[in-house]
Design a protein around this motif. Structure first.
Motif, PDB file in Angstrom:
ATOM      1  N   ALA A   1       0.841  -1.198   0.000  1.00  0.00           N
ATOM      2  CA  ALA A   1       0.000   0.000   0.000  1.00  0.00           C
ATOM      3  C   ALA A   1       0.876   1.248   0.000  1.00  0.00           C
ATOM      4  N   GLY A   2       0.559   2.185  -0.870  1.00  0.00           N
ATOM      5  CA  GLY A   2       1.320   3.423  -0.947  1.00  0.00           C
ATOM      6  C   GLY A   2       2.533   3.362  -1.854  1.00  0.00           C
ATOM      7  N   ARG A   3       2.936   2.174  -2.272  1.00  0.00           N
ATOM      8  CA  ARG A   3       4.060   2.035  -3.183  1.00  0.00           C
ATOM      9  C   ARG A   3       3.683   2.485  -4.586  1.00  0.00           C
ATOM     10  N   ARG A   4       4.643   2.986  -5.325  1.00  0.00           N
ATOM     11  CA  ARG A   4       4.432   3.369  -6.719  1.00  0.00           C
ATOM     12  C   ARG A   4       5.016   2.299  -7.636  1.00  0.00           C
ATOM     13  N   GLU A   5       4.414   2.163  -8.820  1.00  0.00           N
ATOM     14  CA  GLU A   5       4.934   1.261  -9.844  1.00  0.00           C
ATOM     15  C   GLU A   5       5.069  -0.169  -9.329  1.00  0.00           C
ATOM     16  N   VAL A   6       4.007  -0.672  -8.698  1.00  0.00           N
ATOM     17  CA  VAL A   6       4.000  -2.058  -8.226  1.00  0.00           C
ATOM     18  C   VAL A   6       3.927  -2.986  -9.433  1.00  0.00           C
ATOM     19  N   THR A   7       4.814  -3.986  -9.480  1.00  0.00           N
ATOM     20  CA  THR A   7       4.830  -4.924 -10.593  1.00  0.00           C
ATOM     21  C   THR A   7       3.984  -6.156 -10.281  1.00  0.00           C
ATOM     22  N   LEU A   8       3.572  -6.848 -11.327  1.00  0.00           N
ATOM     23  CA  LEU A   8       2.780  -8.064 -11.133  1.00  0.00           C
ATOM     24  C   LEU A   8       3.598  -9.131 -10.408  1.00  0.00           C
ATOM     25  N   ALA A   9       4.917  -9.180 -10.668  1.00  0.00           N
ATOM     26  CA  ALA A   9       5.748 -10.188 -10.006  1.00  0.00           C
ATOM     27  C   ALA A   9       5.718 -10.016  -8.489  1.00  0.00           C
ATOM     28  N   GLU A  10       5.604  -8.773  -8.018  1.00  0.00           N
ATOM     29  CA  GLU A  10       5.561  -8.527  -6.576  1.00  0.00           C
ATOM     30  C   GLU A  10       4.246  -8.994  -5.946  1.00  0.00           C
ATOM     31  N   LEU A  11       3.235  -9.217  -6.757  1.00  0.00           N
ATOM     32  CA  LEU A  11       1.921  -9.589  -6.239  1.00  0.00           C
ATOM     33  C   LEU A  11       1.753 -11.092  -6.065  1.00  0.00           C
ATOM     34  N   LEU A  12       2.667 -11.867  -6.635  1.00  0.00           N
ATOM     35  CA  LEU A  12       2.485 -13.309  -6.652  1.00  0.00           C
ATOM     36  C   LEU A  12       2.554 -13.942  -5.260  1.00  0.00           C
ATOM     37  N   GLU A  13       3.301 -13.348  -4.350  1.00  0.00           N
ATOM     38  CA  GLU A  13       3.471 -13.964  -3.034  1.00  0.00           C
ATOM     39  C   GLU A  13       2.284 -13.734  -2.099  1.00  0.00           C
ATOM     40  N   HIS A  14       1.310 -12.915  -2.546  1.00  0.00           N
ATOM     41  CA  HIS A  14       0.180 -12.585  -1.674  1.00  0.00           C
ATOM     42  C   HIS A  14      -1.060 -13.403  -2.035  1.00  0.00           C
ATOM     43  N   GLU A  15      -1.971 -13.472  -1.079  1.00  0.00           N
ATOM     44  CA  GLU A  15      -3.247 -14.145  -1.325  1.00  0.00           C
ATOM     45  C   GLU A  15      -4.177 -13.220  -2.109  1.00  0.00           C
ATOM     46  N   TRP A  16      -5.065 -13.841  -2.869  1.00  0.00           N
ATOM     47  CA  TRP A  16      -6.016 -13.114  -3.695  1.00  0.00           C
ATOM     48  C   TRP A  16      -7.424 -13.624  -3.437  1.00  0.00           C
ATOM     49  N   VAL A  17      -8.405 -12.756  -3.627  1.00  0.00           N
ATOM     50  CA  VAL A  17      -9.807 -13.174  -3.690  1.00  0.00           C
ATOM     51  C   VAL A  17     -10.360 -12.624  -5.005  1.00  0.00           C
ATOM     52  N   VAL A  18     -10.771 -13.539  -5.900  1.00  0.00           N
ATOM     53  CA  VAL A  18     -11.123 -13.170  -7.266  1.00  0.00           C
ATOM     54  C   VAL A  18     -12.393 -13.895  -7.681  1.00  0.00           C
ATOM     55  N   GLN A  19     -13.154 -13.247  -8.543  1.00  0.00           N
ATOM     56  CA  GLN A  19     -14.328 -13.908  -9.122  1.00  0.00           C
ATOM     57  C   GLN A  19     -13.890 -15.131  -9.919  1.00  0.00           C
TER      58      GLN A  19
ATOM     59  N   LEU B   1      -0.319   0.246  -9.825  1.00  0.00           N
ATOM     60  CA  LEU B   1       0.359  -0.709 -10.686  1.00  0.00           C
ATOM     61  C   LEU B   1       1.249  -0.021 -11.713  1.00  0.00           C
ATOM     62  N   ALA B   2       2.337  -0.690 -12.068  1.00  0.00           N
ATOM     63  CA  ALA B   2       3.214  -0.166 -13.112  1.00  0.00           C
ATOM     64  C   ALA B   2       2.527  -0.208 -14.462  1.00  0.00           C
ATOM     65  N   GLU B   3       1.711  -1.241 -14.692  1.00  0.00           N
ATOM     66  CA  GLU B   3       0.975  -1.379 -15.946  1.00  0.00           C
ATOM     67  C   GLU B   3      -0.499  -1.610 -15.639  1.00  0.00           C
ATOM     68  N   PRO B   4      -1.404  -0.862 -16.286  1.00  0.00           N
ATOM     69  CA  PRO B   4      -2.834  -1.042 -15.995  1.00  0.00           C
ATOM     70  C   PRO B   4      -3.333  -2.390 -16.499  1.00  0.00           C
ATOM     71  N   ILE B   5      -4.372  -2.918 -15.835  1.00  0.00           N
ATOM     72  CA  ILE B   5      -5.050  -4.138 -16.265  1.00  0.00           C
ATOM     73  C   ILE B   5      -6.405  -3.729 -16.818  1.00  0.00           C
ATOM     74  N   MET B   6      -6.650  -4.054 -18.082  1.00  0.00           N
ATOM     75  CA  MET B   6      -7.880  -3.636 -18.751  1.00  0.00           C
ATOM     76  C   MET B   6      -8.827  -4.814 -18.929  1.00  0.00           C
ATOM     77  N   VAL B   7     -10.139  -4.524 -18.791  1.00  0.00           N
ATOM     78  CA  VAL B   7     -11.177  -5.531 -18.993  1.00  0.00           C
ATOM     79  C   VAL B   7     -11.805  -5.294 -20.362  1.00  0.00           C
ATOM     80  N   SER B   8     -12.290  -6.359 -20.977  1.00  0.00           N
ATOM     81  CA  SER B   8     -12.975  -6.208 -22.261  1.00  0.00           C
ATOM     82  C   SER B   8     -14.155  -5.246 -22.104  1.00  0.00           C
ATOM     83  N   PRO B   9     -14.414  -4.382 -23.110  1.00  0.00           N
ATOM     84  CA  PRO B   9     -15.411  -3.318 -22.954  1.00  0.00           C
ATOM     85  C   PRO B   9     -16.846  -3.846 -22.892  1.00  0.00           C
ATOM     86  N   CYS B  10     -17.694  -3.040 -22.253  1.00  0.00           N
ATOM     87  CA  CYS B  10     -19.133  -3.329 -22.188  1.00  0.00           C
ATOM     88  C   CYS B  10     -19.869  -2.537 -23.268  1.00  0.00           C
TER      89      CYS B  10
END
Length: 311
Positions: A190-208, A277-286
């Motif tokens: 939290a509060g970090r800039r330019e967080v990479t996806l590789a840094e997120l792998l070690e954490h737990e996720w809750v996803v649809q 995030l360093a790179e945005p994650i985009m969802v397919s458009p509605c």
């Protein structure tokens, strides 16, 4: 015979006839009543004579000071008042329906557009036409398109599933959706800039669960960087489950930007922040989707215009 004659009398009366009777009763003068009813005095005399002939008796007595209703006339005037009030109410309600000031609207949307588009549009329409009854459904694109086809929705904001023929619908592009990653303020990233996806792998996720668009977008983002997807995942589309996990653990929860901003501002009592995030994650458009074969009524048109205002 009396009943038949009464029905014939009632069926032959016009609103203009009833209005003339009311004006005569109000003014006591045929000439003045004719002027108020926008007709000549001879025409008014002829109409009154026809009404009296059909009613079977005189409706007014002529006195030096004016015309006074007879017992039969008072009966006719009393009913004329009620009938004209109903005509007026019908005209006003019909005007409000055709102008979109009243009626029922049923709209469906996937979660992000429900928050970012539908709710601002509903607030706008509520300010303009508070008597419109709104029903807002939130679900998956499959559920919403099926509801649109079955007539449960006037229009929806969703993605068109591949098993549906686009020629059956009117489609207008809605907003592109961006995925935000929500965490509690105490999260290590939290509060970090330019967080990479590789840094997120070690954490737990809750996803649809798959095949939700958010889940697909998150996994595609990891694959595009030749990374494995997060190994520790709780599958849930329940916002309450998401909030419960975020409150007490360092879980990461992907949500659409609109939902994430709402929760980050304290909605539902949540105290959450978005990862940068360093790179945005985009969802397919509605798309805003209408049934091509079912035209919108005026109230639904009003809400649809308000949705377009917020695109």
């Amino acid at each position: 015979m009396i009943c038949g004659a009464a029905m014939d009398f009632a069926n032959r009366l016009r609103p203009s006839h009833l209005a003339l009777l009311m004006r005569i009763a109000e003014t006591g003068q045929l000439q003045r009543a004719a002027q108020m009813a926008a007709m000549s005095q001879p025409a008014a005399s002829r109409v009154l004579a026809e009404i009296e002939a059909r009613a079977g008796g005189a409706l007014f007595e002529r006195h030096p000071k004016g015309m006074r209703p007879t017992a039969l006339g008072a009966l006719c005037i009393r009913h004329a008042k009620v009938i004209l009030e109903e005509y007026g109410a019908l005209e006003e309600e019909a005007r409000r329906v055709t102008s979109g000031e009243t009626g029922r609207v049923r709209v469906g949307a996937v979660t992000g557009p429900a928050v970012g588009l539908v709710m601002p549009a509903v607030r706008q329409v509520r300010a303009e036409a508070p008597d419109i009854e709104m029903t807002i459904g939130v679900g998956t694109s499959n559920e919403l398109v099926r509801g649109l086809v079955d007539g449960h929705y006037d229009f929806i904001i969703a993605r068109l599933p591949p098993n549906h023929d686009s020629r059956d619908f009117r489609l207008h592009p809605a907003r592109n959706e961006t995925v935000s990653l929500l965490v509690r303020p105490q999260h290590p990233l939290a509060g970090r800039r330019e967080v990479t996806l590789a840094e997120l792998l070690e954490h737990e996720w809750v996803v649809q669960e798959l095949p939700s668009p958010i889940r697909q977008a998150v996994e595609a983002a990891f694959h595009s960087q030749t990374l494995d997807t997060p190994p520790r995942v709780t599958n849930s589309s329940s916002l309450l489950v998401v909030l419960a996990l975020l409150e007490s653990t360092d879980t990461i929860a992907p949500q659409t930007r609109e939902v994430a901003q709402m929760l980050a501002h304290g909605a539902l009592g949540a105290k959450l922040v978005e990862l940068h995030l360093a790179e945005p994650i985009m969802v397919s458009p509605c798309f805003i989707i209408q049934n091509r074969f079912r035209p919108l009524h005026s109230a639904a048109e009003r809400l649809l215009r308000a949705v377009f205002d917020h695109l």
